[in-house]
Write an enzyme that holds these catalytic residues in place. Structure first.
Site, PDB file in Angstrom:
ATOM      1  N   ASN A   9      96.463   6.977 108.754  1.00 29.73           N
ATOM      2  CA  ASN A   9      96.083   5.726 109.405  1.00 29.73           C
ATOM      3  C   ASN A   9      96.857   4.610 108.717  1.00 29.73           C
ATOM      4  O   ASN A   9      96.517   4.207 107.617  1.00 29.73           O
ATOM      5  CB  ASN A   9      94.569   5.526 109.262  1.00 29.73           C
ATOM      6  CG  ASN A   9      94.114   4.170 109.757  1.00 29.73           C
ATOM      7  OD1 ASN A   9      94.871   3.451 110.411  1.00 29.73           O
ATOM      8  ND2 ASN A   9      92.876   3.814 109.461  1.00 29.73           N
ATOM      9  N   TRP A  10      97.900   4.150 109.387  1.00 24.52           N
ATOM     10  CA  TRP A  10      98.772   3.134 108.768  1.00 24.52           C
ATOM     11  C   TRP A  10      98.135   1.750 108.753  1.00 24.52           C
ATOM     12  O   TRP A  10      98.648   0.846 108.102  1.00 24.52           O
ATOM     13  CB  TRP A  10     100.113   3.067 109.508  1.00 24.52           C
ATOM     14  CG  TRP A  10     100.939   4.314 109.432  1.00 24.52           C
ATOM     15  CD1 TRP A  10     100.625   5.475 108.785  1.00 24.52           C
ATOM     16  CD2 TRP A  10     102.234   4.528 110.020  1.00 24.52           C
ATOM     17  NE1 TRP A  10     101.640   6.397 108.946  1.00 24.52           N
ATOM     18  CE2 TRP A  10     102.636   5.835 109.696  1.00 24.52           C
ATOM     19  CE3 TRP A  10     103.085   3.727 110.801  1.00 24.52           C
ATOM     20  CZ2 TRP A  10     103.858   6.368 110.128  1.00 24.52           C
ATOM     21  CZ3 TRP A  10     104.289   4.255 111.230  1.00 24.52           C
ATOM     22  CH2 TRP A  10     104.675   5.562 110.882  1.00 24.52           C
ATOM     23  N   LYS A  11      97.058   1.582 109.495  1.00 27.13           N
ATOM     24  CA  LYS A  11      96.403   0.271 109.603  1.00 27.13           C
ATOM     25  C   LYS A  11      97.460  -0.778 110.011  1.00 27.13           C
ATOM     26  O   LYS A  11      98.393  -0.443 110.726  1.00 27.13           O
ATOM     27  CB  LYS A  11      95.696  -0.080 108.291  1.00 27.13           C
ATOM     28  CG  LYS A  11      94.804   1.081 107.836  1.00 27.13           C
ATOM     29  CD  LYS A  11      93.893   0.739 106.702  1.00 27.13           C
ATOM     30  CE  LYS A  11      93.069   1.980 106.361  1.00 27.13           C
ATOM     31  NZ  LYS A  11      92.054   1.704 105.349  1.00 27.13           N
ATOM     32  N   HIS A  94      86.564   2.743 113.371  1.00 21.94           N
ATOM     33  CA  HIS A  94      86.889   2.623 111.943  1.00 21.94           C
ATOM     34  C   HIS A  94      86.021   1.520 111.331  1.00 21.94           C
ATOM     35  O   HIS A  94      85.749   0.505 111.982  1.00 21.94           O
ATOM     36  CB  HIS A  94      88.374   2.300 111.766  1.00 21.94           C
ATOM     37  CG  HIS A  94      88.818   2.442 110.348  1.00 21.94           C
ATOM     38  ND1 HIS A  94      88.567   1.466 109.414  1.00 21.94           N
ATOM     39  CD2 HIS A  94      89.435   3.451 109.691  1.00 21.94           C
ATOM     40  CE1 HIS A  94      89.033   1.879 108.233  1.00 21.94           C
ATOM     41  NE2 HIS A  94      89.558   3.075 108.378  1.00 21.94           N
ATOM     42  N   GLU A  96      86.671  -0.769 109.342  1.00 18.37           N
ATOM     43  CA  GLU A  96      87.298  -2.099 109.346  1.00 18.37           C
ATOM     44  C   GLU A  96      87.119  -2.766 110.710  1.00 18.37           C
ATOM     45  O   GLU A  96      86.958  -3.990 110.799  1.00 18.37           O
ATOM     46  CB  GLU A  96      88.783  -1.971 108.977  1.00 18.37           C
ATOM     47  CG  GLU A  96      88.936  -1.677 107.483  1.00 18.37           C
ATOM     48  CD  GLU A  96      90.166  -0.887 107.116  1.00 18.37           C
ATOM     49  OE1 GLU A  96      91.107  -0.798 107.920  1.00 18.37           O
ATOM     50  OE2 GLU A  96      90.188  -0.329 105.993  1.00 18.37           O
ATOM     51  N   GLU A 166      83.880   8.596 106.443  1.00 15.63           N
ATOM     52  CA  GLU A 166      84.584   7.674 105.542  1.00 15.63           C
ATOM     53  C   GLU A 166      83.585   6.732 104.883  1.00 15.63           C
ATOM     54  O   GLU A 166      83.249   5.679 105.455  1.00 15.63           O
ATOM     55  CB  GLU A 166      85.591   6.841 106.340  1.00 15.63           C
ATOM     56  CG  GLU A 166      86.693   7.652 106.970  1.00 15.63           C
ATOM     57  CD  GLU A 166      87.945   6.800 107.141  1.00 15.63           C
ATOM     58  OE1 GLU A 166      88.972   7.180 106.585  1.00 15.63           O
ATOM     59  OE2 GLU A 166      87.865   5.743 107.781  1.00 15.63           O
ATOM     60  N   GLY A 172      90.236   2.417 100.445  1.00 14.81           N
ATOM     61  CA  GLY A 172      91.152   1.462  99.836  1.00 14.81           C
ATOM     62  C   GLY A 172      90.753   1.031  98.435  1.00 14.81           C
ATOM     63  O   GLY A 172      91.308   0.079  97.896  1.00 14.81           O
ATOM     64  N   SER A 213      90.366   6.916 100.012  1.00 12.50           N
ATOM     65  CA  SER A 213      91.109   7.116  98.750  1.00 12.50           C
ATOM     66  C   SER A 213      91.545   8.562  98.521  1.00 12.50           C
ATOM     67  O   SER A 213      91.539   9.043  97.382  1.00 12.50           O
ATOM     68  CB  SER A 213      90.299   6.593  97.552  1.00 12.50           C
ATOM     69  OG  SER A 213      90.135   5.186  97.660  1.00 12.50           O
ATOM     70  N   GLY A 234      94.614   6.617 104.452  1.00 11.23           N
ATOM     71  CA  GLY A 234      95.130   5.265 104.633  1.00 11.23           C
ATOM     72  C   GLY A 234      96.335   5.008 103.744  1.00 11.23           C
ATOM     73  O   GLY A 234      97.465   5.385 104.056  1.00 11.23           O
ATOM     74  N   GLY A 235      96.089   4.396 102.588  1.00 14.56           N
ATOM     75  CA  GLY A 235      97.162   3.968 101.689  1.00 14.56           C
ATOM     76  C   GLY A 235      98.206   5.031 101.400  1.00 14.56           C
ATOM     77  O   GLY A 235      99.419   4.754 101.435  1.00 14.56           O
TER      78      GLY A 235
HETATM   79  P1  PGA Z   1      92.407   4.800 102.244  1.00 11.88           P
HETATM   80  O1  PGA Z   1      91.934   4.518 103.752  1.00 11.88           O
HETATM   81  O2  PGA Z   1      92.954   6.215 102.208  1.00 11.88           O
HETATM   82  O3  PGA Z   1      93.419   3.775 101.937  1.00 11.88           O
HETATM   83  O4  PGA Z   1      91.181   4.700 101.391  1.00 11.88           O
HETATM   84  C1  PGA Z   1      91.315   5.505 104.537  1.00 11.88           C
HETATM   85  C2  PGA Z   1      90.997   4.972 105.912  1.00 11.88           C
HETATM   86  O5  PGA Z   1      90.523   3.844 106.028  1.00 11.88           O
HETATM   87  O6  PGA Z   1      91.211   5.651 106.936  1.00 11.88           O
END
Ligand code: PGA
Length: 257
Positions: A9-11, A94, A96, A166, A172, A213, A234-235
């Site tokens: 997930n590149w956000k 998600h 966010e 999640e 993050g 994470s 994500g990251g």
């Molecule tokens: P993260 O994000 O790996 O940076 O913690 C995961 C996500 O929100 O899908």
């Protein structure tokens, strides 16, 4: 056995040019790993170029959201058909989006139905805040989110989708859930409630990811858990090396390499 799936997930990161460069840098290494589905979820404007780049390969492309209406006066939104033109997957709900863009369980449910109607595989996100975890409310919270998201779906539809557990406090933050805590929620809560509501066949088939994470150095232990069928990353999905390492760790954890 359920086929594991790692989705990046590149956000809101990567222009179309940066996104295609990233995929080019990791494509061969990703394709060399057997028996794991690999998906990238770029921002909308990078989706068409990335999707053209991976066409004909085993890599998949997902969108990070969609809107449930077919078309019309919804400035800024992207319809299910527009997503389905380029993508096979779509992330829905998600944390966010729930937090910053006020998405509700009801909206999540509508988006899932719209995605399924267009042949997309939804990746549905659920997870608790740190406050809820500290209050011991993780299980009822996640259970209620799953029930609300899947309202009105058939057992067959549920069997075909992906649910990403999640925990919000792990996203993050560099602080992943322990493998056993993640397994407990993925298996003891998410898969269990699906079994209760949609039957054992759906519970056996639905793929449940952990997200929050995931890094190259903790992926193998997390992916070795029997009820964790992959991850939403994500990251660590923003760099070729770490994303490839996570995919490899998953294949190792499941005994494929
Ligand atoms: P993260 O994000 O790996 O940076 O913690 C995961 C996500 O929100 O899908």
């Amino acid at each position: 056995m359920r086929r594991p799936i790692i989705a990046g997930n590149w956000k809101m990161n990567k222009t179309a040019a940066e996104g295609t460069a990233l995929v080019q840098a990791m494509m061969d290494d990703l394709l060399a790993v057997p028996d794991v589905d690999k998906v990238v979820c770029p921002p909308f404007l990078a989706v068409p170029d990335v999707s053209r780049l991976i066409q004909g390969t085993e890599l998949g492309v997902g969108a990070q959201d969609l809107y449930w209406e077919e078309s019309g006066a919804y400035t800024g939104e992207v319809s299910p058909a527009m997503v389905a033109e380029f993508c096979s997957y779509v992330i829905i709900g998600h944390s966010e989006r729930r937090e910053y863009f006020h998405e509700t369980d009801e909206g999540v449910n509508k988006k899932i139905k719209a995605a399924l109607a267009h042949g997309l595989t939804p990746i549905i996100c659920v997870g608790e805040t740190l406050e809820l975890r500290d209050q011991g409310k993780t299980e009822p919270w996640v259970r209620d989110q799953v029930i609300a998201a899947l309202q009105g779906l058939s057992a067959e539809q549920v069997a075909s989708m992906i649910i990403a557990y999640e925990p919000i406090w792990a996203i993050g933050t560099g602080r992943a859930a322990t493998a056993s805590d993640a397994e407990q929620v993925c298996g003891g809560v998410v898969r269990a409630i699906i079994g209760d509501l949609y039957g054992q066949e759906a519970a056996r088939s639905v793929r449940i990811q952990y997200g929050g994470s995931i890094k190259a150095d903790n992926a193998e232990e997390i992916m070795a858990q029997p009820n964790i069928d992959g991850g939403l990353v994500g990251g660590a999905s923003l760099q070729a090396k770490s994303f490839v390492e996570i995919v490899r760790a998953t294949a190792r954890a499941k005994g494929f390499i």
